[in-house]
Design an enzyme around this catalytic site. Structure first.
Site, PDB file in Angstrom:
ATOM      1  N   GLY A  11       0.842  -1.214   0.000  1.00 13.47           N
ATOM      2  CA  GLY A  11       0.000   0.000   0.000  1.00 13.47           C
ATOM      3  C   GLY A  11       0.865   1.247   0.000  1.00 13.47           C
ATOM      4  O   GLY A  11       0.529   2.260   0.622  1.00 13.47           O
ATOM      5  N   ALA A  12       1.977   1.178  -0.755  1.00 12.93           N
ATOM      6  CA  ALA A  12       2.990   2.252  -0.698  1.00 12.93           C
ATOM      7  C   ALA A  12       2.672   3.442  -1.605  1.00 12.93           C
ATOM      8  O   ALA A  12       3.364   4.459  -1.544  1.00 12.93           O
ATOM      9  CB  ALA A  12       4.365   1.673  -1.077  1.00 12.93           C
ATOM     10  N   ALA A  13       1.622   3.328  -2.426  1.00 18.73           N
ATOM     11  CA  ALA A  13       1.360   4.417  -3.387  1.00 18.73           C
ATOM     12  C   ALA A  13       0.707   5.635  -2.749  1.00 18.73           C
ATOM     13  O   ALA A  13       0.679   6.711  -3.344  1.00 18.73           O
ATOM     14  CB  ALA A  13       0.481   3.897  -4.529  1.00 18.73           C
ATOM     15  N   GLY A  17       1.177   4.228   3.834  1.00 22.92           N
ATOM     16  CA  GLY A  17       2.257   3.464   3.182  1.00 22.92           C
ATOM     17  C   GLY A  17       3.278   4.372   2.523  1.00 22.92           C
ATOM     18  O   GLY A  17       4.486   4.129   2.599  1.00 22.92           O
ATOM     19  N   ASP A  62      -1.467  -6.874  -6.542  1.00 24.77           N
ATOM     20  CA  ASP A  62      -2.665  -6.916  -5.705  1.00 24.77           C
ATOM     21  C   ASP A  62      -2.353  -7.860  -4.545  1.00 24.77           C
ATOM     22  O   ASP A  62      -2.140  -9.064  -4.769  1.00 24.77           O
ATOM     23  CB  ASP A  62      -3.857  -7.430  -6.533  1.00 24.77           C
ATOM     24  CG  ASP A  62      -5.158  -7.440  -5.737  1.00 24.77           C
ATOM     25  OD1 ASP A  62      -5.096  -7.550  -4.487  1.00 24.77           O
ATOM     26  OD2 ASP A  62      -6.229  -7.353  -6.350  1.00 24.77           O
ATOM     27  N   TYR A 146     -14.746  -4.795   8.895  1.00 21.09           N
ATOM     28  CA  TYR A 146     -13.478  -4.054   9.034  1.00 21.09           C
ATOM     29  C   TYR A 146     -12.946  -4.237  10.461  1.00 21.09           C
ATOM     30  O   TYR A 146     -11.783  -4.578  10.683  1.00 21.09           O
ATOM     31  CB  TYR A 146     -13.712  -2.574   8.737  1.00 21.09           C
ATOM     32  CG  TYR A 146     -12.470  -1.719   8.778  1.00 21.09           C
ATOM     33  CD1 TYR A 146     -11.595  -1.671   7.690  1.00 21.09           C
ATOM     34  CD2 TYR A 146     -12.161  -0.964   9.911  1.00 21.09           C
ATOM     35  CE1 TYR A 146     -10.453  -0.878   7.730  1.00 21.09           C
ATOM     36  CE2 TYR A 146     -11.023  -0.166   9.951  1.00 21.09           C
ATOM     37  CZ  TYR A 146     -10.172  -0.132   8.861  1.00 21.09           C
ATOM     38  OH  TYR A 146      -9.034   0.651   8.905  1.00 21.09           O
TER      39      TYR A 146
HETATM   40  N1  LIG Z   1      -6.900   6.266   7.161  1.00 21.15           N
HETATM   41  C1  LIG Z   1      -7.364   5.865   8.330  1.00 21.15           C
HETATM   42  O1  LIG Z   1      -8.196   6.538   8.969  1.00 21.15           O
HETATM   43  C2  LIG Z   1      -6.847   4.571   8.934  1.00 21.15           C
HETATM   44  C3  LIG Z   1      -7.001   4.403  10.304  1.00 21.15           C
HETATM   45  C4  LIG Z   1      -6.568   3.210  10.877  1.00 21.15           C
HETATM   46  C5  LIG Z   1      -5.958   2.250  10.098  1.00 21.15           C
HETATM   47  N2  LIG Z   1      -5.821   2.458   8.767  1.00 21.15           N
HETATM   48  C6  LIG Z   1      -5.179   1.393   8.006  1.00 21.15           C
HETATM   49  O2  LIG Z   1      -4.006   1.897   7.420  1.00 21.15           O
HETATM   50  C7  LIG Z   1      -3.721   1.173   6.229  1.00 21.15           C
HETATM   51  C8  LIG Z   1      -3.420   2.153   5.112  1.00 21.15           C
HETATM   52  O3  LIG Z   1      -4.560   2.949   4.891  1.00 21.15           O
HETATM   53  P1  LIG Z   1      -4.509   4.452   4.356  1.00 21.15           P
HETATM   54  O4  LIG Z   1      -5.356   5.252   5.232  1.00 21.15           O
HETATM   55  O5  LIG Z   1      -3.110   4.849   4.079  1.00 21.15           O
HETATM   56  O6  LIG Z   1      -5.325   4.218   3.016  1.00 21.15           O
HETATM   57  P2  LIG Z   1      -5.089   4.769   1.528  1.00 21.15           P
HETATM   58  O7  LIG Z   1      -6.333   4.415   0.803  1.00 21.15           O
HETATM   59  O8  LIG Z   1      -4.647   6.179   1.547  1.00 21.15           O
HETATM   60  O9  LIG Z   1      -3.869   3.881   1.038  1.00 21.15           O
HETATM   61  C9  LIG Z   1      -3.986   2.494   0.924  1.00 21.15           C
HETATM   62  C10 LIG Z   1      -3.131   2.017  -0.217  1.00 21.15           C
HETATM   63  O10 LIG Z   1      -3.287   0.588  -0.281  1.00 21.15           O
HETATM   64  C11 LIG Z   1      -3.465   0.245  -1.637  1.00 21.15           C
HETATM   65  N3  LIG Z   1      -4.218  -0.987  -1.750  1.00 21.15           N
HETATM   66  C12 LIG Z   1      -5.520  -1.185  -1.440  1.00 21.15           C
HETATM   67  N4  LIG Z   1      -5.879  -2.437  -1.729  1.00 21.15           N
HETATM   68  C13 LIG Z   1      -4.789  -3.052  -2.241  1.00 21.15           C
HETATM   69  C14 LIG Z   1      -4.533  -4.343  -2.744  1.00 21.15           C
HETATM   70  N5  LIG Z   1      -5.499  -5.284  -2.821  1.00 21.15           N
HETATM   71  N6  LIG Z   1      -3.290  -4.630  -3.194  1.00 21.15           N
HETATM   72  C15 LIG Z   1      -2.319  -3.692  -3.168  1.00 21.15           C
HETATM   73  N7  LIG Z   1      -2.510  -2.435  -2.716  1.00 21.15           N
HETATM   74  C16 LIG Z   1      -3.727  -2.113  -2.256  1.00 21.15           C
HETATM   75  C17 LIG Z   1      -4.183   1.416  -2.275  1.00 21.15           C
HETATM   76  O11 LIG Z   1      -4.019   1.453  -3.684  1.00 21.15           O
HETATM   77  C18 LIG Z   1      -3.537   2.586  -1.559  1.00 21.15           C
HETATM   78  O12 LIG Z   1      -2.427   3.088  -2.255  1.00 21.15           O
HETATM   79  C19 LIG Z   1      -4.925   0.275   5.976  1.00 21.15           C
HETATM   80  O13 LIG Z   1      -4.630  -1.029   6.400  1.00 21.15           O
HETATM   81  C20 LIG Z   1      -5.998   0.883   6.851  1.00 21.15           C
HETATM   82  O14 LIG Z   1      -6.947  -0.058   7.254  1.00 21.15           O
HETATM   83  C21 LIG Z   1      -6.237   3.603   8.166  1.00 21.15           C
HETATM   84  C1  LIG Z   2     -14.730   2.551  10.989  1.00 24.09           C
HETATM   85  C2  LIG Z   2     -15.632   1.993   9.930  1.00 24.09           C
HETATM   86  C3  LIG Z   2     -14.931   1.253   8.807  1.00 24.09           C
HETATM   87  C4  LIG Z   2     -14.687   2.108   7.630  1.00 24.09           C
HETATM   88  C5  LIG Z   2     -13.274   2.037   7.219  1.00 24.09           C
HETATM   89  C6  LIG Z   2     -12.769   3.327   6.706  1.00 24.09           C
HETATM   90  C7  LIG Z   2     -11.861   4.032   7.334  1.00 24.09           C
HETATM   91  C8  LIG Z   2     -11.176   3.534   8.495  1.00 24.09           C
HETATM   92  C9  LIG Z   2     -10.573   4.314   9.331  1.00 24.09           C
HETATM   93  C10 LIG Z   2      -9.966   3.842  10.608  1.00 24.09           C
HETATM   94  O1  LIG Z   2      -9.367   2.580  10.539  1.00 24.09           O
HETATM   95  C11 LIG Z   2     -10.970   3.882  11.698  1.00 24.09           C
HETATM   96  C12 LIG Z   2     -10.310   3.962  13.003  1.00 24.09           C
HETATM   97  C13 LIG Z   2     -10.946   3.848  14.103  1.00 24.09           C
HETATM   98  C14 LIG Z   2     -12.426   3.674  14.199  1.00 24.09           C
HETATM   99  C15 LIG Z   2     -12.844   3.833  15.626  1.00 24.09           C
HETATM  100  C16 LIG Z   2     -13.957   4.373  15.960  1.00 24.09           C
HETATM  101  C17 LIG Z   2     -14.949   4.863  14.982  1.00 24.09           C
HETATM  102  C18 LIG Z   2     -16.229   5.229  15.667  1.00 24.09           C
HETATM  103  C19 LIG Z   2     -16.589   6.631  15.334  1.00 24.09           C
HETATM  104  C20 LIG Z   2     -16.656   7.452  16.583  1.00 24.09           C
HETATM  105  O2  LIG Z   2     -15.603   7.821  17.163  1.00 24.09           O
HETATM  106  O3  LIG Z   2     -17.789   7.730  16.987  1.00 24.09           O
END
Ligand SMILES: NC(=O)c1ccc[n+]([C@@H]2O[C@H](COP(=O)([O-])OP(=O)(O)OC[C@H]3O[C@@H](n4cnc5c(N)ncnc54)[C@H](O)[C@@H]3O)[C@@H](O)[C@H]2O)c1
Ligand SMILES: CCCCC/C=C\C=C\[C@H](O)C/C=C\C/C=C\CCCC(=O)O
Length: 249
Positions: A11-13, A17, A62, A146
């Protein structure tokens, strides 16, 4: 600090990542950048210009495809001569495609851990960091699958700590709250208004902050099986568990 070390980031793009790949490169590591997005190439070109083209390998893949994922692990190790750091980060958050979520958010983390264990050298002290979520520590009704798979990432990381230690490797996990990325913004938008307002009141993290937490988990050699919470009200804080419960199971 990580000069000569070889990292693979899924997920480095974009988002977390990309921020982590940048920090690894700034710290002297070489990076195998894995993503399925068509933007991966331009991201790698920009990173190559800044940090040297020989320090970055652009690896379209992927992560839900087991064989393709194995190949990019092998390719990173082949191109740079070893594999020392793995960040299993790629993820999606859309409940309509919940079966895909299991593959991308959990299966690829398990595969990535096993592939890392095959390729890392026991003498060099490899480290794996899995990216979960605060939704992996608390049930979230707006994203039940999730939340379930992110709990799986936490449990898998904790359960693997002795297994990896036998091979001279460490494994840790980070659990962020909402982060200012494409996924974080989409997740926020999908929440009911009152919950979204609550999240905005709590605050949104920057991806660079999560990269710093990941770097702590890489460099602090005392951490194995650690779960690092990342949220705006506690900052970076290690989750505490009653390890002694094991004897009562
Ligand atoms: N953004 C948030 O609020 C948040 C919070 C908690 C945890 N996370 C976790 O952090 C991680 C990164 O999320 P982010 O917020 O940087 O998201 P993002 O959408 O900005 O980046 C995710 C990257 O993963 C790539 N990706 C998705 N599916 C893929 C696949 N099947 N194969 C290869 N690459 C794939 C996408 O193309 C993208 O570049 C995820 O595991 C997410 O669940 C995100
Ligand atoms: C959280 C619903 C799944 C959707 C996934 C999309 C983005 C994910 C982002 C993060 O991983 C979420 C991180 C923490 C979620 C914790 C609490 C959410 C509840 C909302 C609140 O604070 O009321």
């Amino acid at each position: 600090m990580l000069s000569g070390r070889v990292a693979l980031v899924t997920g480095a793009a974009g988002g977390i990542g990309l921020a982590t790949s940048r920090l690894l490169l700034q710290s002297g590591a070489m990076v195998g950048a894995v993503d399925k997005s068509s933007s991966l190439k331009s991201t790698c070109d920009a990173l190559g210009e800044e940090f040297g083209t020989s320090n970055i390998a652009c690896l379209p893949c992927d992560v839900s495809d087991d064989d393709a994922l194995k190949n990019v692990f092998k390719e990173t190790s082949r191109q740079f001569g070893s594999l020392d750091i793995v960040i299993n980060n790629a993820g999606i958050g859309d409940e309509r495609y919940w079966k895909k979520q299991i593959k991308v958010n959990l299966q690829s983390v398990i595969n990535g851990t096993y592939y890392a264990m095959e390729l890392m050298s026991p003498d060099k002290g490899g480290v794996i960091v899995n990216v979960s979520s605060m939704a992996g520590l608390h049930p979230v009704s707006t994203g039940p699958v999730y939340s379930a798979v992110k709990h799986g990432v936490v449990a898998f990381t904790r359960a693997m700590k002795e297994n990896v230690a036998e091979k001279g490797i460490r494994i840790n996990c980070i659990c962020p709250y909402f982060v200012d990325t494409t996924m974080g913004r989409a997740g926020l938008k999908a929440l009911p208004e009152a919950e979204a307002n609550e999240v905005l009141k709590n605050g949104i993290l920057k991806p660079e902050f999560i990269a710093k937490g990941i770097m702590d988990l890489i460099t602090d050699t005392s951490r194995n099986g650690a779960i690092l919470r990342a949220n705006p009200w506690q900052g970076l804080m290690y989750q505490r568990y009653k390890e002694d419960m094991k004897s009562k199971l």
